[in-house]
Each structure stands twice: as structure tokens, then as C-alpha cells.
Scaffold this active site. Structure first.
Site, PDB file in Angstrom:
ATOM      1  N   GLY A 239       0.771  -1.244   0.000  1.00  0.00           N
ATOM      2  CA  GLY A 239       0.000   0.000   0.000  1.00  0.00           C
ATOM      3  C   GLY A 239       0.796   1.284   0.000  1.00  0.00           C
ATOM      4  O   GLY A 239       0.216   2.370   0.103  1.00  0.00           O
ATOM      5  N   GLU A 281       4.357  -6.708   1.620  1.00  0.00           N
ATOM      6  CA  GLU A 281       3.974  -7.108   0.266  1.00  0.00           C
ATOM      7  C   GLU A 281       3.652  -5.904  -0.609  1.00  0.00           C
ATOM      8  O   GLU A 281       2.513  -5.696  -1.006  1.00  0.00           O
ATOM      9  CB  GLU A 281       2.815  -8.110   0.313  1.00  0.00           C
ATOM     10  CG  GLU A 281       1.742  -7.776   1.296  1.00  0.00           C
ATOM     11  CD  GLU A 281       0.766  -8.923   1.543  1.00  0.00           C
ATOM     12  OE1 GLU A 281      -0.399  -8.641   1.842  1.00  0.00           O
ATOM     13  OE2 GLU A 281       1.172 -10.090   1.424  1.00  0.00           O
ATOM     14  N   PRO A 282       4.668  -5.121  -0.937  1.00  0.00           N
ATOM     15  CA  PRO A 282       4.451  -3.944  -1.783  1.00  0.00           C
ATOM     16  C   PRO A 282       4.215  -4.323  -3.246  1.00  0.00           C
ATOM     17  O   PRO A 282       4.749  -5.310  -3.727  1.00  0.00           O
ATOM     18  CB  PRO A 282       5.760  -3.170  -1.641  1.00  0.00           C
ATOM     19  CG  PRO A 282       6.784  -4.215  -1.344  1.00  0.00           C
ATOM     20  CD  PRO A 282       6.080  -5.282  -0.557  1.00  0.00           C
ATOM     21  N   ARG A 284       2.581  -1.471  -5.904  1.00  0.00           N
ATOM     22  CA  ARG A 284       2.705  -0.175  -6.577  1.00  0.00           C
ATOM     23  C   ARG A 284       4.075   0.486  -6.367  1.00  0.00           C
ATOM     24  O   ARG A 284       4.661   1.013  -7.300  1.00  0.00           O
ATOM     25  CB  ARG A 284       1.611   0.755  -6.014  1.00  0.00           C
ATOM     26  CG  ARG A 284       1.461   2.089  -6.714  1.00  0.00           C
ATOM     27  CD  ARG A 284       0.474   2.984  -5.930  1.00  0.00           C
ATOM     28  NE  ARG A 284      -0.660   2.232  -5.460  1.00  0.00           N
ATOM     29  CZ  ARG A 284      -1.865   2.227  -6.040  1.00  0.00           C
ATOM     30  NH1 ARG A 284      -2.092   2.983  -7.083  1.00  0.00           N
ATOM     31  NH2 ARG A 284      -2.843   1.486  -5.543  1.00  0.00           N
ATOM     32  N   ARG A 321      -7.391   3.921 -14.795  1.00  0.00           N
ATOM     33  CA  ARG A 321      -7.461   4.530 -13.458  1.00  0.00           C
ATOM     34  C   ARG A 321      -8.043   5.938 -13.445  1.00  0.00           C
ATOM     35  O   ARG A 321      -8.625   6.353 -12.447  1.00  0.00           O
ATOM     36  CB  ARG A 321      -6.100   4.491 -12.755  1.00  0.00           C
ATOM     37  CG  ARG A 321      -5.647   3.050 -12.437  1.00  0.00           C
ATOM     38  CD  ARG A 321      -4.358   2.989 -11.632  1.00  0.00           C
ATOM     39  NE  ARG A 321      -4.510   3.452 -10.266  1.00  0.00           N
ATOM     40  CZ  ARG A 321      -4.175   4.633  -9.829  1.00  0.00           C
ATOM     41  NH1 ARG A 321      -3.614   5.514 -10.636  1.00  0.00           N
ATOM     42  NH2 ARG A 321      -4.362   4.981  -8.577  1.00  0.00           N
ATOM     43  N   TYR A 325     -10.976   6.046 -10.896  1.00  0.00           N
ATOM     44  CA  TYR A 325     -10.827   6.781  -9.625  1.00  0.00           C
ATOM     45  C   TYR A 325     -10.573   8.263  -9.824  1.00  0.00           C
ATOM     46  O   TYR A 325     -10.155   8.933  -8.886  1.00  0.00           O
ATOM     47  CB  TYR A 325      -9.614   6.316  -8.813  1.00  0.00           C
ATOM     48  CG  TYR A 325      -9.283   4.869  -8.741  1.00  0.00           C
ATOM     49  CD1 TYR A 325     -10.144   3.963  -8.135  1.00  0.00           C
ATOM     50  CD2 TYR A 325      -8.050   4.416  -9.203  1.00  0.00           C
ATOM     51  CE1 TYR A 325      -9.775   2.634  -8.021  1.00  0.00           C
ATOM     52  CE2 TYR A 325      -7.688   3.090  -9.084  1.00  0.00           C
ATOM     53  CZ  TYR A 325      -8.561   2.198  -8.490  1.00  0.00           C
ATOM     54  OH  TYR A 325      -8.193   0.903  -8.371  1.00  0.00           O
ATOM     55  N   CYS A 351     -15.016   4.296 -26.962  1.00  0.00           N
ATOM     56  CA  CYS A 351     -16.358   4.868 -27.045  1.00  0.00           C
ATOM     57  C   CYS A 351     -16.988   5.107 -25.680  1.00  0.00           C
ATOM     58  O   CYS A 351     -17.994   4.483 -25.337  1.00  0.00           O
ATOM     59  CB  CYS A 351     -17.233   3.970 -27.894  1.00  0.00           C
ATOM     60  SG  CYS A 351     -16.563   3.785 -29.531  1.00  0.00           S
TER      61      CYS A 351
HETATM   62  C1  LIG Z   1      -3.109  -4.848  -3.398  1.00  0.00           C
HETATM   63  C2  LIG Z   1      -2.489  -5.496  -2.223  1.00  0.00           C
HETATM   64  C3  LIG Z   1      -1.146  -5.285  -1.941  1.00  0.00           C
HETATM   65  C4  LIG Z   1      -0.282  -4.339  -2.722  1.00  0.00           C
HETATM   66  O1  LIG Z   1      -0.773  -3.046  -2.650  1.00  0.00           O
HETATM   67  P1  LIG Z   1       0.057  -1.841  -3.288  1.00  0.00           P
HETATM   68  O2  LIG Z   1      -0.812  -0.673  -3.026  1.00  0.00           O
HETATM   69  O3  LIG Z   1       0.189  -2.118  -4.746  1.00  0.00           O
HETATM   70  O4  LIG Z   1       1.370  -1.817  -2.612  1.00  0.00           O
HETATM   71  C5  LIG Z   1      -0.594  -5.974  -0.879  1.00  0.00           C
HETATM   72  N1  LIG Z   1      -1.345  -6.820  -0.130  1.00  0.00           N
HETATM   73  C6  LIG Z   1      -2.651  -7.039  -0.388  1.00  0.00           C
HETATM   74  C7  LIG Z   1      -3.386  -7.990   0.452  1.00  0.00           C
HETATM   75  C8  LIG Z   1      -3.259  -6.394  -1.437  1.00  0.00           C
HETATM   76  O5  LIG Z   1      -4.561  -6.609  -1.668  1.00  0.00           O
END
Ligand SMILES: *Cc1c(COP(=O)(O)O)cnc(C)c1O
Length: 423
Positions: A239, A281-282, A284, A321, A325, A351
Site C-alpha cells: 500500500g 507485500e508492496p 505499486r 485509473r 478513480y 467509445c
Molecule cells: C493490493 C495489495 C497489496 C499491494 O498493494 P500496493 O498498493 O500495490 O502496494 C498488498 N497486499 C494485499 C493484500 C493487497 O490486496
């Protein structure tokens, strides 16, 4: 990404984006491979310095590709997958199944079976009924899996504009406050073919500072201590934010991770709780800023005293996106430097009126048909969210590094587009 101008033309690692366009066509995703590797190393170095035992896995949904998965393996990253398709792609890339984590709020029996057969051991459990289903399948396959339970910490993302997932009312995780999380832990501990490994949370995306994560770590560790639950690992999700425009902040990896790991150590020490291993767990933040999209300019339409529309040869099929968003992007003209600019709307060719790349964005007045535009920070959630709407072909993807330019995904062909059609 570090783009520089040489004789007016934007270049990456000394390669002209116009030459790259000439060779591979548009729309085209161009990644700075060195930057992807560098992001992985920044996470590793900071986590190593914390003294904690850690694992880090790349959230593959941000950009799924065999060559990227190979790169991730080289950079000592694990991998998160949420579907049969993501797992299949990872296995095709010869990713070590023991470093793959299986996620998702609705894993099918078939997916669980496929993952266990492939040698995946680590599941992030997201529902009570999933525990019994995984246990039954693991038992049938004569194996034991490791489970991390995704909890919902009930952390509202106060004043921050995250894309929230940690609030009470969410499809993800089991609520701590409503007693579902504790029920989940008990069930897992009783399951014969599941080792209870730890707790997982992921409170949102595009988080630009660490207070929400810090608060959640404290809530979770206190809750574990009060309930006498031991864990081996605490997985704090991903995140971390990236810079889409000058108004955004790139998550400060070094400072942020230091604050997070220190919080974990301090909180555990304060209440005499055994400090667990940490997992991240990155997605983005690993690939987002490392990618750009190249488009060719087509129709330019001026509506007197209203707006000017510059249309490009892609759109919401490769860039969803903005429509989804209202995400903001920065664009630049690749061909030449020209400081005489005006505010225009850059539109896709699909379209839908909502098929817009950027509104009110400054581009040279001279921008014309045949020019090349570059949209920045499109490395995450663009190719992976691409579609064939209007039968648009999925773009090609290239990686650029000091070593040169290499194609990692070919442009989709017309034959492939209709491959599943009954004729
Ligand atoms: C989407 C997600 C991530 C990665 O999120 P980023 O915003 O891309 O870093 C990590 N863990 C879980 C469970 C996710 O759903």
C-alpha cells in the site's frame, strides 16, 4: 523515472523514446528495469538493518509478467498471487512455489487444490469457511500448509485519502472488534493440516505515511497478547504510495520502514510479547514509478472558448485509473522541448466520454498529429488492468536498463484477439 532530454527528445538510459517507439509501436509501456531493482533493494536494505527476520513479497497484481517475476526472483523477492491465472504465470516463470503466498477473499476449491499441488505452502486466509476447505484439501493431498489469517483491524483511515480496506465494513479480512478474528485463529489452531503461522493486515493503498500502519501494529500486538496468541509472523501488507503528480508523495521507504519495524520491536518489548518476523507485500511502490506509457497523438479538436481535446491511440483499455478513480497523471511531449503550453484534455480513442487520460493538463501549444506523448507513473495497475474493450489490442511492454532495451510482452495480435471465438 529518470527521463532526460537529449537534443530535445526524451531519453531513458541514453535510449531515445522516439527510437523505442519506432521499434515497438504505440501504445507502449516502457519500464526502467534498474529502477524496479533499486526499489526492491531499498526495501531489503532497510529491513535488513532493522535486525528483524523478514520476508518481502511483490504483489503481482500490480503488474503481472513472466520476465518481471524472473527479475523479482533474482531480487530475492517472494510473490503474492490471488488467482489460478496469477499462479500459473508465476509457475511458468519458474518462481519457487515456496516463496509464493496465495491470497484472496474467495479462493475456489480448484485454486486451493492447484496451489497445493504446485507446492505452494503459504495461504493468507480471509474467511472462516476457507479454513475447513483448505484443511480438507491439504489432508487429501497429504500436505500441511502454513496459514496467516487476514484480520480487519477496524482502523479508519482518519484524515488520509487512502483507498481504504481496513475499515469495519469491508469484504476483506476478519474483524477483530466483532470477534471473528479470534474465532478464525482458534479454528486454524484446531485444524490438523494447517500450521497457524501468523496474522496479516493490509489497510489500504497509496498510503503516504506510516501512522495508520503503526497504529494497526499496536492494535494487533496488544490484541494478540491479551488473547494469549503466539505468532511467527506479522504481515503488514503493502500500500505504499508513489508519485503520480507533483502533489503526491513517494512513500519514504527508508524512514517509513524504520518507523514501522521500530514500532513492532518497541510494542512487543513494552508488553513482553515475543517479537515476530515481519512480512511486507508492496506492489505499486516497486513498479509504479518505473513505468511510463507512450502514445501517438491523433486528432486534435479545439472547441472555441471551451476546451481542446488531444486524442491518443490508446485509452481506457490500457489506462483505466482516470476513469475508475479520477486518478491524476503528468504528461510530457516526447519529441521536443516547448515551453509555450496551454491546458488541454487528453482523451483516449474508446467509445466512452469518461475515456480520459488527463484533464486540464499543460501541453505545448504546438502538439500535433504524429507527436508522441508520455504518461508518467503508469507502471502499476495499468497493463494488469488492461482490457480488450472496443477490441483494442493489449500494448507491448519493454524493459530498459543500462544493458539496453528488451521486449518483455509482445503486442497482442489480431489472431490472439479472436482466438477463443467460435467461428
Ligand atoms: C493490493 C495489495 C497489496 C499491494 O498493494 P500496493 O498498493 O500495490 O502496494 C498488498 N497486499 C494485499 C493484500 C493487497 O490486496
Amino acid at each position: 523515472m529518470n527521463l532526460t532530454r537529449e537534443q530535445g527528445v526524451l531519453t531513458i538510459h541514453g535510449h531515445s523514446l522516439l527510437d523505442i517507439k519506432e521499434q515497438y509501436g504505440t501504445p507502449l509501456f516502457v519500464y526502467d528495469e534498474s529502477l524496479i531493482r533499486n526499489q526492491c533493494r531499498r526495501f531489503h536494505e532497510t529491513l535488513q538493518a532493522s535486525g528483524l527476520t523478514y520476508t518481502i513479497s511483490y504483489a503481482s497484481k500490480a503488474f503481472t509478467s513472466i520476465q518481471l517475476f524472473k527479475l523479482m526472483q533474482e531480487e530475492q523477492m517472494g510473490l503474492d498471487v490471488v488467482s489460478e491465472g496469477e499462479l500459473y504465470t508465476a509457475l511458468t516463470a519458474q518462481f519457487d512455489p515456496q516463496k509464493i503466498h496465495f491470497h484472496g477473499n474467495n479462493k475456489t476449491d480448484h485454486e486451493i487444490e492447484y496451489a497445493i499441488e504446485a507446492g505452494v505452502e503459504y495461504f493468507v486466509i480471509d474467511a472462516i469457511d476457507e479454513i475447513e476447505r483448505i484443511n480438507t484439501i491439504a489432508k487429501r493431498k497429504n500436505s500441511t500448509v502454513k496459514a496467516v489469517l487476514r484480520v480487519n483491524p477496524g482502523v479508519e483511515a482518519h484524515t488520509h485519502e487512502f483507498i481504504q480496506t481496513g475499515q469495519e465494513d469491508s469484504k476483506f479480512g476478519l474483524s477483530i472488534k466483532h470477534g471473528l478474528a479470534i474465532k478464525g485463529v482458534k479454528h486454524i489452531q484446531e485444524a490438523s493440516h494447517i500450521d497457524f503461522y501468523g496474522i496479516h493486515f493490509h489497510i489500504g493503498s497509496q498510503i503516504f505515511e506510516s501512522t495508520g500502519t503503526i497504529e494497526t501494529i499496536q492494535i494487533v500486538i496488544h490484541w494478540l497478547k491479551e488473547n494469549n496468541i503466539d505468532i511467527k509472523v506479522l504481515n503488514i501488507g503493502g500500500g505504499f504510495s508513489i508519485k503520480y503528480t507533483s502533489e503526491d508523495i513517494s512513500y519514504p521507504i527508508e524512514d517509513g520502514i524504520k518507523a514501522i519495524t521500530q514500532t513492532l520491536i518497541d510494542t512487543c518489548n513494552e508488553i513482553d510479547y515475543k517479537t515476530p518476523e515481519i512480512s511486507l507485500e508492496p506492489g505499486r511502490s516497486i513498479v509504479g514509478e518505473a513505468g511510463i506509457t507512450l502514445y501517438e497523438v491523433g486528432t486534435v479538436k479545439s472547441i472555441p472558448e471551451t476546451n481542446k481535446y488531444i486524442s491518443i491511440d490508446g485509452g481506457m483499455s490500457d489506462h483505466i485509473r482516470t476513469a475508475l478513480y479520477d486518478a491524476q497523471y503528468e504528461l510530457e511531449l516526447v519529441d521536443r522541448e516547448d515551453n509555450q503550453t496551454e491546458n488541454v484534455t487528453v482523451a483516449g480513442k474508446l467509445c466512452e466520454s469518461g475515456d480520459i487520460i488527463a484533464r486540464n493538463t499543460a501541453l505545448p501549444v504546438s502538439t500535433k498529429r504524429g507527436d508522441t506523448l508520455c504518461v508518467k507513473s503508469t507502471g502499476a495497475y495499468h497493463y494488469s488492468m488492461s482490457s480488450n474493450y472496443n477490441q483494442m489490442l493489449k500494448p507491448a511492454v519493454v524493459f530498459v536498463s543500462e544493458q539496453g532495451v528488451r521486449e518483455v510482452i509482445k503486442r497482442q495480435s489480431l489472431e490472439h484477439l479472436i482466438a477463443n471465438e467460435v467461428q
